[in-house]
Design an enzyme around this catalytic site. Structure first.
Site, PDB file in Angstrom:
ATOM      1  NE  ARG A   1      -9.091   9.653   3.935  1.00 22.94           N
ATOM      2  CZ  ARG A   1      -7.701   9.236   3.909  1.00 22.94           C
ATOM      3  NH1 ARG A   1      -7.602   8.025   4.218  1.00 22.94           N
ATOM      4  NH2 ARG A   1      -6.969  10.015   2.951  1.00 22.94           N
TER       5      ARG A   1
ATOM      6  N   GLY B   1       0.368  12.107   0.829  1.00 18.89           N
ATOM      7  CA  GLY B   1       1.385  12.388   1.490  1.00 18.89           C
ATOM      8  C   GLY B   1       1.583  11.945   2.813  1.00 18.89           C
TER       9      GLY B   1
ATOM     10  CG  LEU C   1       2.641   7.151   3.798  1.00 15.98           C
ATOM     11  CD1 LEU C   1       2.932   8.044   2.567  1.00 15.98           C
ATOM     12  CD2 LEU C   1       3.113   5.796   3.448  1.00 15.98           C
TER      13      LEU C   1
ATOM     14  CG  ASN D   1      -2.098  -0.906   0.850  1.00 15.75           C
ATOM     15  OD1 ASN D   1      -2.329  -1.305  -0.350  1.00 15.75           O
ATOM     16  ND2 ASN D   1      -2.995  -1.042   2.040  1.00 15.75           N
ATOM     17  CB  THR D   2       4.341   2.006   1.064  1.00 16.90           C
ATOM     18  OG1 THR D   2       3.997   1.646   2.602  1.00 16.90           O
ATOM     19  CG2 THR D   2       5.128   3.089   1.050  1.00 16.90           C
TER      20      THR D   2
ATOM     21  CD  GLU E   1      -3.873  14.414   2.208  1.00 15.83           C
ATOM     22  OE1 GLU E   1      -4.143  13.654   3.094  1.00 15.83           O
ATOM     23  OE2 GLU E   1      -3.361  14.104   1.277  1.00 15.83           O
TER      24      GLU E   1
ATOM     25  NE  ARG F   1      -5.405   5.838   7.568  1.00 15.24           N
ATOM     26  CZ  ARG F   1      -4.838   6.419   6.202  1.00 15.24           C
ATOM     27  NH1 ARG F   1      -4.076   7.756   6.398  1.00 15.24           N
ATOM     28  NH2 ARG F   1      -5.274   6.349   5.184  1.00 15.24           N
TER      29      ARG F   1
HETATM   30  C1  SIN Z   1      -5.086  10.335  -0.278  1.00  7.60           C
HETATM   31  O1  SIN Z   1      -3.937  10.743  -1.059  1.00  7.60           O
HETATM   32  O2  SIN Z   1      -5.998  10.638  -0.385  1.00  7.60           O
HETATM   33  C2  SIN Z   1      -4.576   9.258   0.716  1.00  7.60           C
HETATM   34  C3  SIN Z   1      -4.046   9.507   1.747  1.00  7.60           C
HETATM   35  C4  SIN Z   1      -4.357   8.789   2.895  1.00  7.60           C
HETATM   36  O3  SIN Z   1      -4.852   7.646   2.901  1.00  7.60           O
HETATM   37  O4  SIN Z   1      -4.073   9.156   4.019  1.00  7.60           O
END
Ligand code: SIN
Length: 486
Positions: A270, A48, A372, A41-42, A112, A366
């Site tokens: 989310r 980011g 990451l 998944n990475t 984000e 999350r």
């Molecule tokens: C994304 O780029 O929307 C994924 C980032 C994430 O899953 O934290």
């Protein structure tokens, strides 16, 4: 081939590679990879890495993480992540990794959803995971055993001594004084997901078969903006940073309906945006789109080169053309229960880090781009714990090398049925009655003549359903629809 090591690491994502890089070169370390190393998944992470920009931002990062996690996070885990994050990022930079910067070398931070400020570092525009993965691989001083499926953990009297593996149709044992699980989440259990094809819950299933506790397994995250049309198993992610920088979620009439569900609109957490899209589609029967008109073509191509390339290849003219979207399974908050040093509870010499682990850091939902960072911070902690507890004892290399049949003829049909069932009944919106029905079906599948790998998937699916049934009220990503009683 050598079959006895100091440390075995299962998985080649950010957590596995970071743990390896933090171990002394004097140890004999083997990394086991189910496929090519980049099938993790990475490698596919776009947006980011979230990190506090300075000391004053640490408590704000803590608050944002707790709030997105819907009050279900472990406070100490969150404080650890947010306070040790800046050091982990600086370490990566000191090693030579280059995040995107402006013309004079200042780090560029984007925003984000659910972050109160711009604190997401990125690399290669929208190829952050791929860049980090390649960089870590280039530094790696230890060998990787490729195309190797772990089929069991070798555990005796609550101590782990290694793993049983299948490689080139040969089953054998690999022994180690310390074993680190860094194998990722459970994406392949779901029909629509954004995960690498290797991510199929095997290690979580193996843990269940040894009565090792998984925690928060009802907490499964669905990313709001994936392109799910087309036949690819892994659905194309449309990074959250698109919305952070101006992309809008609209319906067929161009209406930004997410504001009807939450005043933060597209920048709500989310789980909220995913449910808004799902419900709006159900209520209206209409398509939902990501509108990219806020971007100029030149800027879009430069800032989001991977999304530009992928969507252009599929046939979309971006950013001019809007993209049909749907939520898709993205990330497992739940996982193998560990303490804050990565120790798997009640098993000696077994560790877990990254998405497969549950420290409580993500709670019920999350925060974007915290994963990451989690991989970096908690893998370093695991390595520290291994070094602190390492001793030179001799390993008892006497476990059986026989294994159940891994795959049987009818498995594929049942596997697809399971993926459909999980998506439709254990997905974004859950109901008690259908959860019970799905549980019965999963139990029935478990009694059929199936291969070991499907059995492991079913064990984890059953655990997710049982956890969902236990949590009777909605929380974060776990949303129970009220059912009318007769
Ligand atoms: C994304 O780029 O929307 C994924 C980032 C994430 O899953 O934290």
């Amino acid at each position: 081939m050598k079959t006895s090591y100091d440390v075995l690491i299962i998985g080649t994502g950010i957590a596995g590679l970071s743990a390896a890089l933090a171990l002394p070169k004097s140890l004999s370390v083997l990394i086991v990879s189910k496929d090519y190393a980049w099938e993790c998944n990475t490698f596919y992470a776009q947006g980011g890495v979230a990190v506090a920009k300075d000391a004053a931002d640490i408590p704000l990062h803590v608050n944002d993480t707790l709030e997105a996690g819907a009050g279900h996070c472990d406070l100490e885990a969150v404080k650890t992540l947010c306070s040790e994050g800046p050091r982990a990022i600086q370490h990566l930079i000191d090693m030579g990794f280059q995040f995107d910067t402006d013309d004079v070398g200042n780090l560029l931070y984007t925003k984000e959803a659910a972050h109160s400020t711009n604190r997401i570092l990125h690399a290669g525009g929208d190829a952050t995971g791929r860049y980090i993965h390649l960089f870590l691989m280039q530094q790696l001083p230890f060998p990787i055993l490729y195309n190797t499926q772990v089929t069991d953990l070798l555990i005796d009297h609550s101590t782990c001594y290694g793993v049983r593996v299948s490689n080139n149709d040969r089953i054998f044992n690999l022994y180690a004084k310390k074993v680190v699980i860094a194998s990722g989440g459970v994406g392949s259990l779901y029909e629509y997901h954004t995960n690498a094809k290797t991510i199929s819950a095997d290690m979580q299933g193996i843990c269940l078969s040894h009565s090792i506790a998984l925690r928060d397994m009802e907490m499964m995250q669905f990313h709001p903006t994936a392109f799910v049309l087309g036949n690819s198993v892994r659905k194309q992610l449309l990074s959250e940073s698109l919305r952070g920088e101006g992309a809008m979620v609209v319906d067929e009439e161009g209406k930004r309906f997410v504001f009807e569900y939450d005043p933060r609109g597209e920048l709500a957490p989310r789980d909220v945006v995913s449910r808004a899209i799902f419900k709006h589609k159900q209520a209206t029967g209409k398509e939902v789109y990501l509108d990219l008109s806020a971007f100029s073509p030149e800027h879009f191509k430069e800032r989001f080169p991977s999304i530009y390339f992928n969507m252009t290849n599929i046939g979309y003219k971006v950013p001019e053309q809007r993209i049909p979207i749907s939520p898709a399974f993205h990330y497992a908050m739940g996982g193998i229960a560990t303490d804050l040093h990565g120790n798997v509870l009640h098993v000696n010499d077994l560790y877990a880090a990254g998405e497969c682990a549950n420290t409580g850091v993500h709670g019920a939902n999350r925060l974007a781009s915290n994963s990451l960072l989690e991989g970096l911070v908690f893998a370093a902690r695991v390595a520290k714990e291994i070094i602190a507890t390492f001793d030179d004892r001799k390993l008892p290399c006497a476990f059986s090398e026989t294994e159940e049949v891994l795959m049987k003829e009818n498995d594929k049909v049942l596997k697809n049925e399971l993926r459909h069932l999980m998506w439709n009944t254990v997905g974004i919106i859950r109901k008690t009655k259908t959860l019970h029905r799905s549980l019965n079906r999963v139990e029935a599948m478990l009694t059929q003549p199936i291969g070991r790998l499907l059995k492991l998937r079913l064990l984890v699916s059953r655990e997710i359903i049982i956890s969902a049934l236990k949590r009777k009220t909605s929380l974060g990503a776990h949303y129970m629809k009220e059912e009318k009683t007769l």
